[in-house]
Design an enzyme around this catalytic site. Structure first.
Site, PDB file in Angstrom:
ATOM      1  N   SER A  38       0.826  -1.210   0.000  1.00  0.00           N
ATOM      2  CA  SER A  38       0.000   0.000   0.000  1.00  0.00           C
ATOM      3  C   SER A  38       0.865   1.267   0.000  1.00  0.00           C
ATOM      4  O   SER A  38       1.620   1.503  -0.932  1.00  0.00           O
ATOM      5  CB  SER A  38      -0.960  -0.051   1.190  1.00  0.00           C
ATOM      6  OG  SER A  38      -2.010   0.866   1.061  1.00  0.00           O
ATOM      7  N   ASP A 183      -6.039  -4.381  -1.665  1.00  0.00           N
ATOM      8  CA  ASP A 183      -4.900  -3.927  -0.871  1.00  0.00           C
ATOM      9  C   ASP A 183      -4.135  -5.081  -0.219  1.00  0.00           C
ATOM     10  O   ASP A 183      -4.724  -5.973   0.387  1.00  0.00           O
ATOM     11  CB  ASP A 183      -5.431  -3.002   0.233  1.00  0.00           C
ATOM     12  CG  ASP A 183      -4.346  -2.144   0.861  1.00  0.00           C
ATOM     13  OD1 ASP A 183      -3.404  -2.708   1.426  1.00  0.00           O
ATOM     14  OD2 ASP A 183      -4.463  -0.901   0.801  1.00  0.00           O
TER      15      ASP A 183
END
Length: 290
Positions: A38, A183
């Site tokens: 991320s 993610d």
């Protein structure tokens, strides 16, 4: 001094990662290999592409991050429609503007696909929800019948940054159909394990957007929202916390940024500067003992 670096996720808290990197750069540390999830994946990509710490600060400071939030257009422009988009599109925002921003910034350094970088120098973590497993990019692309050499880094970065329900998932086209990818923080928010293959070539340094185990505060759960936040935080950290022992903690810069939210896209100049400074301070303190 050549080292390998691993950077944690944390959304908009990632400004603190840049502050820490600036101190490391000033002290003469150079990263041979980088990995991240991320926000940490963004920093890893920028380092691999050749951005300096000051260049990163300028790029991030100039960007209006709210402009990267791109909801789908609807026939009825009413607030309720965004929840309809969440139900059918699986996210409030498309994420196309975010991916285009990644593409633009990497292209400025002549970086487009993984073939533009030294082999093994960059690794990003994402989560394959369709098959229920972690993805390490570009390593695992061949398992999906995709070429790592021609795969856009901006797309891999978008996959690693796809905060569930906030951004629409990436639909990875494979021979067996669409694979839903979100993610990397869902399965490994701080992949310190990624370069640990039993044959460590150089020191591995981690930078984590949180307190260390001794400083962690218990969750205060009083309502449903608190419960969801605690649930998601526990889920994304559980895998990594089992790996991070006290022995490994001596190689990790911990940066507490609990005052900020991962999805706080409306950060002002003062907030950005504060996080950068937190990163610088923690990195400076860490290097005195490392």
């Amino acid at each position: 001094m050549l080292i390998d670096g691993v950077f944690s996720g944390g959304g908009m808290k990632g400004f603190a990662l840049v502050g820490a990197y600036q101190v490391l750069e000033e002290k003469g540390y150079q990263f041979k290999r980088v990995a991240g999830t991320s926000a940490g994946a963004i920093l890893a990509c920028f380092i691999a592409a050749g951005y300096t710490g000051k260049e990163m600060e300028k790029v991030l400071d100039e960007q209006d991050f709210q402009a990267l939030l791109d909801p789908r257009k609807t026939i009825l422009p009413i607030p309720f429609m965004k929840w309809i988009n969440l139900y059918w599109g699986l996210g409030l925002y498309q994420g196309k503007a975010l991916e285009n921003w990644f593409l633009e910034k990497l292209a400025a350094k002549g970086i487009y696909t993984f073939s533009d970088l030294p082999q093994g120098s960059l690794k990003l973590v994402a989560s394959d929800l369709t098959n229920g497993k972690m993805l390490v990019l570009p390593d695992d692309l061949q398992k999906y019948g995709l070429s790592a050499d021609s795969f856009p880094i901006a797309r891999a970065l978008r996959m690693s940054c796809g905060i569930p329900f906030f951004f629409e998932p990436v639909r990875l086209k494979t021979g067996s159909g669409d694979t839903i990818v979100v993610d990397g923080g869902v399965l490994s928010n701080f992949p310190m394990w990624i370069f640990d293959n039993g044959n460590k070539e150089r020191p591995i340094l981690g930078v984590k957007l949180s307190s260390n185990s001794e400083e962690m505060k218990p969750y205060n759960i009083k309502n449903g929202l608190n419960l969801f936040e605690a649930l998601f935080s526990t889920m994304k950290n559980a895998h990594d916390e089992r790996y991070i022992s006290r022995k490994l903690e001596k190689n990790i810069i911990f940066i507490p940024v609990d005052d900020y939210s991962a999805t706080q896209f409306d950060l002002n100049t003062e907030m950005k500067a504060d996080m950068l400074e937190k990163g610088r301070i923690r990195a400076t303190q860490f290097l005195k003992m490392w």
